[in-house]
Structures are given as structure tokens and as C-alpha cells.
Design a protein around this motif. Sequence first.
Motif, PDB file in Angstrom:
ATOM      1  N   SER A 225       0.831  -1.213   0.000  1.00 17.71           N
ATOM      2  CA  SER A 225       0.000   0.000   0.000  1.00 17.71           C
ATOM      3  C   SER A 225       0.862   1.259   0.000  1.00 17.71           C
ATOM      4  O   SER A 225       0.497   2.272  -0.605  1.00 17.71           O
ATOM      5  N   ALA A 226       2.021   1.203   0.672  1.00 17.08           N
ATOM      6  CA  ALA A 226       2.920   2.364   0.686  1.00 17.08           C
ATOM      7  C   ALA A 226       3.416   2.680  -0.725  1.00 17.08           C
ATOM      8  O   ALA A 226       3.450   3.847  -1.136  1.00 17.08           O
ATOM      9  N   PHE A 227       3.780   1.636  -1.482  1.00 17.31           N
ATOM     10  CA  PHE A 227       4.198   1.842  -2.878  1.00 17.31           C
ATOM     11  C   PHE A 227       3.064   2.451  -3.695  1.00 17.31           C
ATOM     12  O   PHE A 227       3.267   3.369  -4.487  1.00 17.31           O
ATOM     13  N   ILE A 228       1.862   1.931  -3.493  1.00 20.33           N
ATOM     14  CA  ILE A 228       0.717   2.403  -4.275  1.00 20.33           C
ATOM     15  C   ILE A 228       0.397   3.864  -3.932  1.00 20.33           C
ATOM     16  O   ILE A 228       0.148   4.690  -4.821  1.00 20.33           O
ATOM     17  N   LEU A 229       0.413   4.199  -2.643  1.00 24.80           N
ATOM     18  CA  LEU A 229       0.103   5.568  -2.224  1.00 24.80           C
ATOM     19  C   LEU A 229       1.156   6.551  -2.742  1.00 24.80           C
ATOM     20  O   LEU A 229       0.813   7.669  -3.168  1.00 24.80           O
ATOM     21  N   TRP A 230       2.425   6.151  -2.706  1.00 23.04           N
ATOM     22  CA  TRP A 230       3.489   7.031  -3.219  1.00 23.04           C
ATOM     23  C   TRP A 230       3.321   7.258  -4.725  1.00 23.04           C
ATOM     24  O   TRP A 230       3.466   8.375  -5.212  1.00 23.04           O
ATOM     25  N   THR A 231       3.001   6.183  -5.442  1.00 19.82           N
ATOM     26  CA  THR A 231       2.760   6.314  -6.879  1.00 19.82           C
ATOM     27  C   THR A 231       1.585   7.246  -7.139  1.00 19.82           C
ATOM     28  O   THR A 231       1.636   8.098  -8.038  1.00 19.82           O
ATOM     29  N   GLY A 232       0.507   7.093  -6.353  1.00 18.66           N
ATOM     30  CA  GLY A 232      -0.655   7.965  -6.511  1.00 18.66           C
ATOM     31  C   GLY A 232      -0.321   9.421  -6.271  1.00 18.66           C
ATOM     32  O   GLY A 232      -0.741  10.308  -7.025  1.00 18.66           O
ATOM     33  N   TYR A 233       0.491   9.659  -5.243  1.00 19.27           N
ATOM     34  CA  TYR A 233       0.879  11.049  -4.939  1.00 19.27           C
ATOM     35  C   TYR A 233       1.704  11.665  -6.070  1.00 19.27           C
ATOM     36  O   TYR A 233       1.437  12.784  -6.508  1.00 19.27           O
ATOM     37  N   THR A 234       2.712  10.927  -6.544  1.00 25.51           N
ATOM     38  CA  THR A 234       3.591  11.491  -7.578  1.00 25.51           C
ATOM     39  C   THR A 234       2.850  11.691  -8.898  1.00 25.51           C
ATOM     40  O   THR A 234       3.099  12.674  -9.604  1.00 25.51           O
ATOM     41  N   THR A 235       1.943  10.781  -9.236  1.00 26.40           N
ATOM     42  CA  THR A 235       1.210  10.933 -10.498  1.00 26.40           C
ATOM     43  C   THR A 235       0.197  12.076 -10.410  1.00 26.40           C
ATOM     44  O   THR A 235      -0.027  12.783 -11.399  1.00 26.40           O
ATOM     45  N   ILE A 236      -0.411  12.285  -9.237  1.00 26.83           N
ATOM     46  CA  ILE A 236      -1.301  13.442  -9.070  1.00 26.83           C
ATOM     47  C   ILE A 236      -0.509  14.734  -9.212  1.00 26.83           C
ATOM     48  O   ILE A 236      -0.935  15.680  -9.889  1.00 26.83           O
ATOM     49  N   ARG A 237       0.664  14.773  -8.597  1.00 30.40           N
ATOM     50  CA  ARG A 237       1.514  15.961  -8.695  1.00 30.40           C
ATOM     51  C   ARG A 237       1.887  16.246 -10.151  1.00 30.40           C
ATOM     52  O   ARG A 237       1.781  17.383 -10.626  1.00 30.40           O
ATOM     53  N   ASP A 238       2.289  15.203 -10.873  1.00 25.04           N
ATOM     54  CA  ASP A 238       2.698  15.391 -12.264  1.00 25.04           C
ATOM     55  C   ASP A 238       1.524  15.736 -13.171  1.00 25.04           C
ATOM     56  O   ASP A 238       1.712  16.393 -14.196  1.00 25.04           O
TER      57      ASP A 238
END
Length: 389
Positions: free
Chosen positions: A204-217
Motif C-alpha cells: 500500500s505504501a508503494f501504491i500511495l506514493w505512486t498515486g501522490y507522484t502521479t497526481i503531482r505530475d
Amino acid sequence: MGNLLIKLFIKNPDDTGNETVRQRYGMLGGAVGIALNIILFCIKLCAGLLSASVAIVADALNNLSDALSSVITLIGFKMSGKPADRQHPFGHGRIEYISALFVSIAILYMGIELVRSSFDKIMNAEPIVVTAASVFILVVSILLKTWMYFFNRKIGKKIASQSMAATAKDSLSDSIATAAVLIGVLISYFTGYTIDGYIGLIVSAFILWTGYTTIRDSLTPLLGQAPDPELVKEIEQLVLSHEGVIGMHDLIIHNYGPTRFMLSLHAEVSADENVIKMHDTIDLIEKELQERYHCDAVIHMDPIETNNSLINQTKQFVEDVIHSISSELSLHDFRMVTGPTHTNLIFDLVVPFDFKIKDDDLKQMIQDKVAARDSFYCTVINIDKNYIG
């Protein structure tokens, strides 16, 4: 495999400036993502249910969300390729950024749900059943997701797509997450310790980090980001390559999609040049920009005095003054208006957005330094902001 798919489904694959070719790339990436993620969801769900592993089931649901994300990507590319109309005169290219944002939100949602289910598993730990089939399925999933990462990244770079870049990041995150699940399954098999819930938290930590970075981008281009420095350099080189153009400033680029933008700039020319001749030159530059970048270009012509020694010397003095304050400052459109009691030094001062001195204080500082040399001079300063980063 990726090159073969591109060769089979995309005509003229190197013509990425063509909107139709670009759209086909995006739809191919979306279709491949839908097909592979649905297959992975089905086989992982079976493996997770048979082994009673919340981590494997969660990983399966993550693949289902990826399939839905690929649907969003496919629809986004289809809609972003619509031609301009009366309500949207600059086209629909920004829909691609919005679709990338939806993909990011879906990734975040799955991460949050996985955190919840993982905590439940930690609080109510149950042994998992490890089979050769479940291990094989996880290994195949890691390999497929790794391939999808490289495939989506290749398409994303080829067509400069935020949506495909977000999908590529998600595929890499999934590959790492599934590897973590596999490690947890093997630890459980060889040691008897049930760490399924803890592995779920790592996933879940990997998924949440990916979600954060893709929202930012995804949000960055929607909010209005500074243009690519390489693009700015290319535009400047093109403009200044024309005879008679001695400077350029106030470049502004409005982004309406990954391959659609509108730019405006000021081109400095000598005041001694023939106006009709320079107008033709400016028209030619606009046409070249439009043809090279498939954009709308508007250029304002600024006549500059170049043969007046007093103006040139005074301009150099003022430039020395502002550079003594900061090398980040620059000026353009310098003019002198002489009167019986004082001489106005009129110019535009380019100030970075995050400059530490307030605009009014900066104006006063420059005025004081100029007046210290010659009290006859008064500065009339217009503050410009640097829109190209």
C-alpha cells in the motif's frame, strides 16, 4: 514485443507530431493495459482466494483498478484528439491531463483500501496456504508488469504523455508490490510466520506514493507550468537567427495539451530598420514557429535605438546597477525621455517570482543607486515576471 505491437497497429509511428498517430499510440497503450490487467486480476484473484492471502487478493484488486485506469486513459486519448470547435477553439488536449488525474485518484483510492484491509489482516492473522501455482502466478505477474512499465514508458516518452507516464509509474509500482507479496508468501512457507498483513502495508505504501507522484505530475500542467528549457532555447535560437532581430524577451507559452500550445514574444529590432521589411521578417518567424511546433505564434516588434551612444552608455550603467543588486535581474525596452528638469529612464525590469526583495522596495533601491550617480535621472520601471522558469 512492444516494437511489434507498434509496428502492427500504428501507421507512420515516427510522425508523433501528427495528432492521429499520437492518439493511436495512446489507445494502443490503453488497450494493452486493459487486456493484461484483466488477465492478471483473474488469475491473482483465484490464487488469493485459494491461498487465503489478503495481500494477493489486494494485489489482484489493484490490477482491476489498473484495468479501469487503462479504460480512462483510452477514453482520455480518444476525447483529447477531438478537433477544435467554437466552444473550445484551442482543442481538447488538456483532457489527457484530466484523465491522468483520474488515474492518479484511482491509484490513491486502492492504496487507502489496501491499508485498511492490511490492518484487518494484522489484527486477525490467519495462516495462508502456499501452492506452487500461486508462486508461479506471482512470478508471471512481476514479469508482465515489468514489461508493461517499459512499454508504457516508451510510449509516454515517444508522445510526451503525462497519462502514459502515470500508467508506467503505476506498472513499476505494481511490479515492486507484487515482488513484496511474493517475498511474504515465501517467508510464510519456509518459516511459518504469517506476515501477510505487513506485506500488504508495504504494498500500500508503494501504491500511495505512486498515486501522490502521479497526481503531482498531472496537476502541474493543468495549473500552468514553466515550459521546457530546451523548447525555450530552440525558440530563441530560431527567432535570433533572422537578420535584423537583435533581441527577444517576454516569451509566454500557453499549454493546451502535450502537443498544443500558443506562444507570444517580443522581438527587438533596430529603430533604424525599414518597418515594412522588418514586419515581413516578423511574419516569416511566426510562420516558421507555427510550422515547426504546430502552434499559434504572435510576435510583437520592439524598435530599439542602437546608434545613440548616450542611450547605450546609460543603459549599460543601469544594467550594472541592477546586476550589483542581483545577477537574476535583467532589463529590456530601455528608453530615455529628456525634459527641462529631469530625464526619465524608462525600462522593463524582469524579476523572478521568488525574488527576495519586494517590487516597490526594488524600484526604490534602483532609483537611489541611479540618482547617487546623477540626480537628473529618474527611473520609470515596469516590473515583468519571468514566465519561462
